[in-house]
Motif scaffolding. Structure first.
Motif, PDB file in Angstrom:
ATOM      1  N   CYS A  15      -8.675   9.164 -24.139  1.00  0.00           N
ATOM      2  CA  CYS A  15      -9.845   9.511 -23.315  1.00  0.00           C
ATOM      3  C   CYS A  15     -11.044   8.627 -23.640  1.00  0.00           C
ATOM      4  O   CYS A  15     -11.718   8.135 -22.731  1.00  0.00           O
ATOM      5  CB  CYS A  15     -10.204  10.975 -23.503  1.00  0.00           C
ATOM      6  N   THR A  17     -11.045   5.694 -25.025  1.00  0.00           N
ATOM      7  CA  THR A  17     -10.757   4.313 -24.628  1.00  0.00           C
ATOM      8  C   THR A  17     -10.943   4.144 -23.132  1.00  0.00           C
ATOM      9  O   THR A  17     -11.483   3.141 -22.667  1.00  0.00           O
ATOM     10  CB  THR A  17      -9.333   3.924 -25.037  1.00  0.00           C
ATOM     11  N   ALA A  18     -10.513   5.122 -22.367  1.00  0.00           N
ATOM     12  CA  ALA A  18     -10.643   5.042 -20.910  1.00  0.00           C
ATOM     13  C   ALA A  18     -12.103   5.100 -20.467  1.00  0.00           C
ATOM     14  O   ALA A  18     -12.475   4.480 -19.470  1.00  0.00           O
ATOM     15  CB  ALA A  18      -9.855   6.164 -20.256  1.00  0.00           C
ATOM     16  N   THR A  19     -12.940   5.821 -21.204  1.00  0.00           N
ATOM     17  CA  THR A  19     -14.349   5.897 -20.813  1.00  0.00           C
ATOM     18  C   THR A  19     -15.091   4.602 -21.101  1.00  0.00           C
ATOM     19  O   THR A  19     -16.148   4.362 -20.519  1.00  0.00           O
ATOM     20  CB  THR A  19     -15.072   7.048 -21.532  1.00  0.00           C
ATOM     21  N   LEU A  21     -13.947   1.637 -20.395  1.00  0.00           N
ATOM     22  CA  LEU A  21     -13.618   0.638 -19.394  1.00  0.00           C
ATOM     23  C   LEU A  21     -14.718   0.579 -18.334  1.00  0.00           C
ATOM     24  O   LEU A  21     -15.182   1.614 -17.867  1.00  0.00           O
ATOM     25  CB  LEU A  21     -12.280   0.968 -18.728  1.00  0.00           C
TER      26      LEU A  21
END
Length: 129
Positions: A15, A17-19, A21
């Motif tokens: 989560c 890591t995805a934020t 991007l």
């Protein structure tokens, strides 16, 4: 309970890591003249060539195994629409990158894994184990 902690830590890593991007969206009203216009302003091709002539861009192109002169020749051979698309993509590039977001994400992930007892990076955290 141990597998629950590992699952929670894994989900948090994904989560966070995805934020980090970058996500961009833009919208604008396009007039009829703009939509039907196919001519590239004179400065667009020069601006793309100027971008490719910069020292940092030239080094990046060479690092990928491309001759910078071949890249400039390719821009000269591009159609007007391709030059417009490339100039638009150059305008959308981030100026300084998003290094602060990446560092913050790494800090949070390490902090969470320290609290869960999976790592021991920060001396100010106490493990739940």
């Amino acid at each position: 309970m141990n597998s629950f902690k590992k699952l929670t830590a894994s989900l948090l890593v994904v989560c966070f890591t995805a934020t980090a991007l970058p996500m961009q969206a833009s919208a604008a009203i396009v007039s009829t003249q703009e939509a039907s216009s196919s001519s590239v302003p004179v400065g667009e091709r020069d601006r793309v060539i100027g971008f490719l002539s910069r020292e940092d861009v030239r080094k990046s192109i060479e690092a990928q195994g491309v001759n910078p002169q071949d890249a400039l020749d390719r821009v000269q051979a591009m159609s007007d629409q391709e030059v417009q698309q490339l100039a638009g993509r150059i305008d959308q590039l981030p100026a300084g990158g998003d290094i602060l977001g990446v560092l913050f994400t790494v800090f949070i992930v390490l902090l969470v894994t320290d609290i869960l007892g999976l790592t021991k990076v920060f001396p100010f955290t106490r493990s739940v184990r």
